[in-house]
Design an enzyme around this catalytic site. Structure first.
Site, PDB file in Angstrom:
ATOM      1  N   ARG A  50      90.935 -50.228   6.064  1.00 24.57           N
ATOM      2  CA  ARG A  50      90.850 -49.009   4.982  1.00 24.57           C
ATOM      3  C   ARG A  50      89.696 -49.397   3.712  1.00 24.57           C
ATOM      4  NH1 ARG A  50      96.535 -46.518   4.100  1.00 24.57           N
ATOM      5  NH2 ARG A  50      95.230 -44.263   3.936  1.00 24.57           N
ATOM      6  N   LYS A  93     102.793 -34.274  -1.159  1.00 18.68           N
ATOM      7  CA  LYS A  93     102.435 -35.881  -1.690  1.00 18.68           C
ATOM      8  C   LYS A  93     100.695 -36.495  -1.320  1.00 18.68           C
ATOM      9  CE  LYS A  93     102.736 -40.327   0.814  1.00 18.68           C
ATOM     10  NZ  LYS A  93     101.139 -40.711   0.657  1.00 18.68           N
ATOM     11  N   ASN A  94     100.155 -36.337   0.064  1.00 13.52           N
ATOM     12  CA  ASN A  94      98.641 -36.231  -0.058  1.00 13.52           C
ATOM     13  C   ASN A  94      97.860 -34.884  -0.609  1.00 13.52           C
ATOM     14  OD1 ASN A  94      99.356 -38.464   0.977  1.00 13.52           O
ATOM     15  ND2 ASN A  94      98.690 -37.994   3.080  1.00 13.52           N
ATOM     16  N   ARG A 104     108.281 -43.870  -0.835  1.00 15.15           N
ATOM     17  CA  ARG A 104     107.384 -43.381  -0.875  1.00 15.15           C
ATOM     18  C   ARG A 104     106.866 -42.151  -0.507  1.00 15.15           C
ATOM     19  NH1 ARG A 104     103.551 -46.874   1.877  1.00 15.15           N
ATOM     20  NH2 ARG A 104     101.872 -44.896   1.031  1.00 15.15           N
ATOM     21  N   CYS A 133      96.038 -52.966   4.558  1.00  9.66           N
ATOM     22  CA  CYS A 133      96.808 -52.639   4.199  1.00  9.66           C
ATOM     23  C   CYS A 133      97.659 -52.832   5.676  1.00  9.66           C
ATOM     24  CB  CYS A 133      97.432 -51.520   3.540  1.00  9.66           C
ATOM     25  SG  CYS A 133      97.168 -49.702   4.850  1.00  9.66           S
ATOM     26  N   ASP A 170      99.398 -39.823  10.812  1.00 11.52           N
ATOM     27  CA  ASP A 170      99.989 -39.273  10.095  1.00 11.52           C
ATOM     28  C   ASP A 170     102.222 -39.104  10.843  1.00 11.52           C
ATOM     29  OD1 ASP A 170      99.080 -41.177   7.946  1.00 11.52           O
ATOM     30  OD2 ASP A 170      99.603 -39.309   6.718  1.00 11.52           O
TER      31      ASP A 170
HETATM   32  C1  UD1 Z   1      94.086 -40.098   3.742  1.00 16.37           C
HETATM   33  C2  UD1 Z   1      96.036 -40.185   3.594  1.00 16.37           C
HETATM   34  C3  UD1 Z   1      97.039 -41.032   4.958  1.00 16.37           C
HETATM   35  C4  UD1 Z   1      96.586 -40.986   6.097  1.00 16.37           C
HETATM   36  C5  UD1 Z   1      94.721 -40.773   6.117  1.00 16.37           C
HETATM   37  C6  UD1 Z   1      93.930 -39.822   7.503  1.00 16.37           C
HETATM   38  C7  UD1 Z   1      96.245 -39.579   1.688  1.00 16.37           C
HETATM   39  C8  UD1 Z   1      97.093 -40.205   0.003  1.00 16.37           C
HETATM   40  N1  UD1 Z   1      96.462 -40.358   2.079  1.00 16.37           N
HETATM   41  O1  UD1 Z   1      94.319 -41.338   3.675  1.00 16.37           O
HETATM   42  O2  UD1 Z   1      98.685 -40.675   4.710  1.00 16.37           O
HETATM   43  O3  UD1 Z   1      96.859 -41.359   7.129  1.00 16.37           O
HETATM   44  O4  UD1 Z   1      94.392 -39.752   5.439  1.00 16.37           O
HETATM   45  O5  UD1 Z   1      94.571 -38.836   7.900  1.00 16.37           O
HETATM   46  O6  UD1 Z   1      95.935 -38.106   1.670  1.00 16.37           O
HETATM   47  N2  UD1 Z   1      87.172 -45.077   6.454  1.00 16.37           N
HETATM   48  C9  UD1 Z   1      85.931 -46.004   6.746  1.00 16.37           C
HETATM   49  N3  UD1 Z   1      85.379 -45.440   5.053  1.00 16.37           N
HETATM   50  C10 UD1 Z   1      85.437 -45.108   3.988  1.00 16.37           C
HETATM   51  C11 UD1 Z   1      87.179 -44.801   4.425  1.00 16.37           C
HETATM   52  C12 UD1 Z   1      87.570 -44.466   5.094  1.00 16.37           C
HETATM   53  O7  UD1 Z   1      86.095 -46.731   6.842  1.00 16.37           O
HETATM   54  O8  UD1 Z   1      84.777 -45.173   2.742  1.00 16.37           O
HETATM   55  C13 UD1 Z   1      87.471 -44.822   7.608  1.00 16.37           C
HETATM   56  C14 UD1 Z   1      89.458 -45.571   7.869  1.00 16.37           C
HETATM   57  O9  UD1 Z   1      89.148 -46.928   7.719  1.00 16.37           O
HETATM   58  C15 UD1 Z   1      90.290 -45.031   8.308  1.00 16.37           C
HETATM   59  C16 UD1 Z   1      89.993 -43.759   8.672  1.00 16.37           C
HETATM   60  O10 UD1 Z   1      88.155 -44.099   8.151  1.00 16.37           O
HETATM   61  O11 UD1 Z   1      90.042 -45.472   9.802  1.00 16.37           O
HETATM   62  C17 UD1 Z   1      89.935 -42.555   8.159  1.00 16.37           C
HETATM   63  O12 UD1 Z   1      90.736 -42.846   6.421  1.00 16.37           O
HETATM   64  P1  UD1 Z   1      90.801 -42.035   5.497  1.00 16.37           P
HETATM   65  O13 UD1 Z   1      90.536 -40.326   5.961  1.00 16.37           O
HETATM   66  O14 UD1 Z   1      89.793 -42.036   4.095  1.00 16.37           O
HETATM   67  O15 UD1 Z   1      92.679 -42.563   4.850  1.00 16.37           O
HETATM   68  P2  UD1 Z   1      92.824 -42.098   3.294  1.00 16.37           P
HETATM   69  O16 UD1 Z   1      91.788 -41.355   2.740  1.00 16.37           O
HETATM   70  O17 UD1 Z   1      93.219 -43.431   2.934  1.00 16.37           O
END
Ligand code: UD1
Length: 423
Positions: free
Chosen positions: A123, A24-25, A398, A118, A306
């Site tokens: 996030r 999925k990811n 999902r 969420c 995850d």
């Molecule tokens: C992706 C995965 C999700 C997984 C996560 C971490 C997808 C669709 N989803 O989510 O299943 O749990 O990686 O492995 O691929 N952060 C910031 N600022 C930002 C972006 C992120 O502070 O601009 C922080 C987030 O709050 C979190 C951490 O970075 O604490 C990791 O988030 P991120 O790697 O961005 O997760 P996703 O890409 O949303």
């Protein structure tokens, strides 16, 4: 909205083979990346899941034509002229924000509603936005929307404060059509980033370094449609591995890239399970009750957040005391209360959970609060005495394809009861 429920009768030993679906990811960024070309991209092994259907709706909303043809998903992005996504679609799924980079590269303009927090944490998107600004994008955040525009994206050196998966992907997709070279420092190293690099390079992009913490992207003038098979879902496979152990089972999980599961395999071995690795399969055999252990979530190649809820379910029935520390998301412990309803002994202290193993869990009425919490409760129910009613399983839909059917094939007793009451 009413949702279906699972009724699961536990203590059935799982045995046999189970095939992992496409990731999925990895699929979500690949679908977003299809917006970068005029013409038809062909994607193979895309799982048929609620999140994928949400992304398809987003692409269609922008003007793309998307169609499953047999095994292939065809995305025709010839006419993508819209630059705004309807708010209701954005709200269905956070990962819709992955269109930010590709739409800027394609049309120089994008407007989308800012995803809120969420179930698992706040996030933010500050790293996505910081990187885009470095590439010359003007970004306004007003009334809950992100509005971004640029005449010509330009290459830049971008240092991420946190190795965000989504930010790394968005910036890669913006940078492929930028003028000049972009370097992303402290990039996320997840396998899904490598899959995105492979897809984009097949389209004609020039990216090196995915899988390491520095990624270099040399901008090109144009990209071309291509065909790509998505990598297997390491989190789905990891969930099956835990299921085998929790049911005293013996399960061969096929369609996996074993290296992607190394953090999970290592922890299961440490707990005392028998994990054997083939070229594209992993066999997990229970060797009796597992031993408690400590586990900390980290960005890849650390232990994946995850898989944290599923491991919490596993360690609930381990011998001795275990400690899980969640370092990625600040609120990812919603499964704890539900596991407690099933008899687990878990105490929380900030981002740390202390789990005192019990002999067995007991069936109860529980609900899925998010996707992986739902998976954890599903596993807990498979191992528990008597029946469990697991509600709000729309969250599980999902991210898991045909979960009940796949587990029934291994010997589980799982019924899906529709919200109207029919089985
Ligand atoms: C992706 C995965 C999700 C997984 C996560 C971490 C997808 C669709 N989803 O989510 O299943 O749990 O990686 O492995 O691929 N952060 C910031 N600022 C930002 C972006 C992120 O502070 O601009 C922080 C987030 O709050 C979190 C951490 O970075 O604490 C990791 O988030 P991120 O790697 O961005 O997760 P996703 O890409 O949303």
């Amino acid at each position: 909205m009413p949702m279906d429920r699972y009724v699961i009768t536990g203590k059935q030993r799982l045995e046999g083979k189970i095939r992992t679906s496409g990731a999925k990811n990895a699929s979500l960024p690949l679908l977003a990346a299809s917006l970068l070309v005029e013409g038809k991209s062909t994607l193979l092994d895309i799982p048929r899941l609620a999140d994928i259907f949400s992304m398809i709706e987003v692409l269609e909303n922008l003007g793309a034509k998307v169609d499953f043809q047999g095994e292939a998903l065809i995305v025709d992005s010839t006419d993508v002229s819209r630059w705004e996504v309807e708010e209701t679609l954005m709200r269905q799924m956070r990962a819709s924000n992955l269109i930010l980079g590709p739409l800027l590269a394609r049309n120089g303009r994008v407007r989308l509603s800012k995803p809120g927090g969420c179930a698992i944490g706040s996030r933010p998107m500050d790293q996505h936005i910081k990187g885009l600004k470095e590439m010359g994008v003007k970004v306004k955040e007003r009334h809950g929307y992100i509005e971004a525009s640029v005449d010509q994206l330009k290459g830049a050196g971008i240092y991420l404060d946190v190795p965000s998966v989504g930010a790394t992907e968005n910036l890669m997709m913006a940078a492929v059509l930028a003028k000049g070279t972009t370097t992303i420092y402290n990039a996320a190293r997840e396998p899904e980033i490598i899959d995105l690099q492979n897809f984009l390079n097949k389209m004609g992009a020039k990216i090196r370094g995915a899988g390491m913490d520095v990624i270099r992207i040399e901008g090109v003038d144009k990209l071309y449609p291509t065909e790509h098979t998505v990598i297997p879902d390491r989190i789905e496979a990891g969930t099956h591995m835990v299921a085998a152990v929790m049911t005293q089972g013996d399960v061969e999980i096929t369609n996996v890239i074993p290296e992607h599961l190394e953090p999970v395999s290592a922890k299961l071995r440490q707990a005392g399970a028998d994990v054997s690795i083939g070229d594209d399969y992993i066999r997990v055999k229970s060797k009796g009750r597992i031993k408690g252990l400590d586990c900390k979530t980290m960005p890849h190649p650390g232990f994946p957040t995850d898989m944290q809820p599923q491991f919490m379910a596993l360690l609930s029935i381990a011998e001795g005391t275990s400690i899980i520390t969640e370092t990625i998301f600040e609120n990812r412990f919603q499964h704890v209360d539900e596991l407690r309803r099933m008899g687990a002994h878990i105490t929380l202290e900030g981002r740390t959970a202390v789990i005192r193993g019990v002999d067995t869990l007991e069936g109860a009425f529980v609900e899925a609060t998010d996707l992986r919490a739902g998976a954890a409760l599903f596993l807990a129910a498979l191992s528990a005495e008597d029946a469990t009613v697991l509600e709000k399983i729309g969250h599980i839909d999902r991210g898991y394809e045909n979960l009940a059917e796949k587990y029934r094939n291994l010997g589980a007793k799982v019924l899906r009861v529709s919200s109207e009451g029919s089985v």
